[in-house]
Motif scaffolding. Structure first.
Motif, PDB file in Angstrom:
ATOM      1  N   VAL A  99     106.461  27.434 -12.980  1.00  0.00           N
ATOM      2  CA  VAL A  99     107.340  26.982 -14.049  1.00  0.00           C
ATOM      3  C   VAL A  99     106.500  26.519 -15.231  1.00  0.00           C
ATOM      4  O   VAL A  99     105.364  26.061 -15.043  1.00  0.00           O
ATOM      5  N   GLN A 100     107.043  26.632 -16.409  1.00  0.00           N
ATOM      6  CA  GLN A 100     106.339  26.143 -17.593  1.00  0.00           C
ATOM      7  C   GLN A 100     106.472  24.626 -17.700  1.00  0.00           C
ATOM      8  O   GLN A 100     107.441  24.035 -17.198  1.00  0.00           O
ATOM      9  N   GLY A 148     107.521  21.142 -18.826  1.00  0.00           N
ATOM     10  CA  GLY A 148     108.827  20.746 -19.321  1.00  0.00           C
ATOM     11  C   GLY A 148     109.984  21.281 -18.503  1.00  0.00           C
ATOM     12  O   GLY A 148     111.133  20.854 -18.687  1.00  0.00           O
ATOM     13  N   GLY A 149     109.701  22.200 -17.606  1.00  0.00           N
ATOM     14  CA  GLY A 149     110.736  22.812 -16.795  1.00  0.00           C
ATOM     15  C   GLY A 149     111.096  21.976 -15.576  1.00  0.00           C
ATOM     16  O   GLY A 149     110.596  20.853 -15.390  1.00  0.00           O
ATOM     17  N   SER A 150     111.967  22.548 -14.737  1.00  0.00           N
ATOM     18  CA  SER A 150     112.471  21.843 -13.562  1.00  0.00           C
ATOM     19  C   SER A 150     112.408  22.722 -12.323  1.00  0.00           C
ATOM     20  O   SER A 150     112.471  23.960 -12.416  1.00  0.00           O
ATOM     21  N   LEU A 151     112.306  22.075 -11.190  1.00  0.00           N
ATOM     22  CA  LEU A 151     112.401  22.726  -9.887  1.00  0.00           C
ATOM     23  C   LEU A 151     113.095  21.772  -8.930  1.00  0.00           C
ATOM     24  O   LEU A 151     113.003  20.541  -9.089  1.00  0.00           O
ATOM     25  N   ARG A 152     113.744  22.339  -7.932  1.00  0.00           N
ATOM     26  CA  ARG A 152     114.355  21.532  -6.884  1.00  0.00           C
ATOM     27  C   ARG A 152     113.809  21.984  -5.536  1.00  0.00           C
ATOM     28  O   ARG A 152     113.993  23.139  -5.148  1.00  0.00           O
ATOM     29  N   LEU A 153     113.142  21.070  -4.870  1.00  0.00           N
ATOM     30  CA  LEU A 153     112.586  21.354  -3.555  1.00  0.00           C
ATOM     31  C   LEU A 153     113.562  20.903  -2.469  1.00  0.00           C
ATOM     32  O   LEU A 153     114.285  19.913  -2.629  1.00  0.00           O
ATOM     33  N   PRO A 208     101.581  19.973 -16.123  1.00  0.00           N
ATOM     34  CA  PRO A 208     100.545  20.718 -15.388  1.00  0.00           C
ATOM     35  C   PRO A 208      99.913  19.905 -14.263  1.00  0.00           C
ATOM     36  O   PRO A 208      99.549  20.459 -13.216  1.00  0.00           O
ATOM     37  N   GLU A 209      99.788  18.605 -14.445  1.00  0.00           N
ATOM     38  CA  GLU A 209      99.190  17.762 -13.408  1.00  0.00           C
ATOM     39  C   GLU A 209     100.089  17.588 -12.185  1.00  0.00           C
ATOM     40  O   GLU A 209      99.673  16.987 -11.186  1.00  0.00           O
ATOM     41  N   ASP A 210     101.309  18.100 -12.236  1.00  0.00           N
ATOM     42  CA  ASP A 210     102.180  18.102 -11.059  1.00  0.00           C
ATOM     43  C   ASP A 210     101.879  19.293 -10.136  1.00  0.00           C
ATOM     44  O   ASP A 210     102.448  19.386  -9.043  1.00  0.00           O
ATOM     45  N   THR A 211     101.019  20.178 -10.573  1.00  0.00           N
ATOM     46  CA  THR A 211     100.658  21.338  -9.766  1.00  0.00           C
ATOM     47  C   THR A 211     100.023  20.895  -8.451  1.00  0.00           C
ATOM     48  O   THR A 211      99.052  20.129  -8.442  1.00  0.00           O
ATOM     49  N   ALA A 212     100.598  21.357  -7.347  1.00  0.00           N
ATOM     50  CA  ALA A 212     100.129  20.952  -6.022  1.00  0.00           C
ATOM     51  C   ALA A 212     100.956  21.676  -4.970  1.00  0.00           C
ATOM     52  O   ALA A 212     101.959  22.329  -5.296  1.00  0.00           O
ATOM     53  N   GLN A 269     104.360  25.634  -2.684  1.00  0.00           N
ATOM     54  CA  GLN A 269     103.474  25.556  -3.842  1.00  0.00           C
ATOM     55  C   GLN A 269     104.278  25.376  -5.125  1.00  0.00           C
ATOM     56  O   GLN A 269     105.225  26.124  -5.389  1.00  0.00           O
ATOM     57  N   VAL A 270     103.871  24.401  -5.916  1.00  0.00           N
ATOM     58  CA  VAL A 270     104.432  24.196  -7.249  1.00  0.00           C
ATOM     59  C   VAL A 270     103.309  24.356  -8.247  1.00  0.00           C
ATOM     60  O   VAL A 270     102.271  23.688  -8.143  1.00  0.00           O
ATOM     61  N   THR A 271     103.500  25.264  -9.189  1.00  0.00           N
ATOM     62  CA  THR A 271     102.509  25.506 -10.224  1.00  0.00           C
ATOM     63  C   THR A 271     103.171  25.348 -11.585  1.00  0.00           C
ATOM     64  O   THR A 271     104.173  26.008 -11.862  1.00  0.00           O
ATOM     65  N   VAL A 272     102.609  24.464 -12.396  1.00  0.00           N
ATOM     66  CA  VAL A 272     103.162  24.200 -13.723  1.00  0.00           C
ATOM     67  C   VAL A 272     102.148  24.672 -14.762  1.00  0.00           C
ATOM     68  O   VAL A 272     101.018  24.183 -14.799  1.00  0.00           O
ATOM     69  N   SER A 273     102.556  25.619 -15.563  1.00  0.00           N
ATOM     70  CA  SER A 273     101.666  26.162 -16.588  1.00  0.00           C
ATOM     71  C   SER A 273     101.858  25.410 -17.899  1.00  0.00           C
ATOM     72  O   SER A 273     102.952  24.948 -18.226  1.00  0.00           O
ATOM     73  N   SER A 274     100.780  25.331 -18.655  1.00  0.00           N
ATOM     74  CA  SER A 274     100.838  24.603 -19.939  1.00  0.00           C
ATOM     75  C   SER A 274     101.221  25.518 -21.077  1.00  0.00           C
ATOM     76  O   SER A 274     101.301  26.722 -20.931  1.00  0.00           O
TER      77      SER A 274
END
Length: 116
Positions: A12-13, A15-20, A87-91, A111-116
């Protein structure tokens, strides 16, 4: 035997959202305090949010105000709504009991990947 199955991660970019989601089997889910943990490359696993059997929630300082943890005891499921991702939420994100040594077992994570 306890099983933990996490899902919902992705790319996700910022500012975006995800639901785990995490489905727990083999345990009396409704009596257990649950948490979402994460581990970034080269870093120790950390607890980011927890929800008690009473549904009371607590958050780490780095996610407070952006993440929301919840649980559905009827579905043996714990959720993590992640908004305003950075981006620092990537983990890799894992769910587990709190404390994590309760079951001595970890699922595969998501896996959650946040792009800048």
């Amino acid at each position: 035997q306890v099983q933990l199955v996490e899902s919902g991660g992705g790319l996700v970019q910022a500012g975006g959202s995800l639901r785990l989601s995490c489905v727990v089997s083999g345990a009396i889910f409704g009596l257990i305090d649950m948490g979402w943990y994460r581990q970034a490359p080269g870093k120790q696993r950390e607890l980011v949010a927890s929800v008690a059997s009473t549904h009371s929630a607590n958050y780490g300082e780095r996610v407070k105000g952006r993440f929301t943890i919840s649980r559905d005891n009827a579905k043996n499921t714990v959720y993590l709504q992640m908004d305003s991702l950075k981006p620092e939420d990537t983990a890799v994100y894992y769910c587990n009991a709190v404390p994590s040594k309760t079951w001595g077992y970890w699922g595969q994570g998501t896996q959650v990947t946040v792009s800048s």
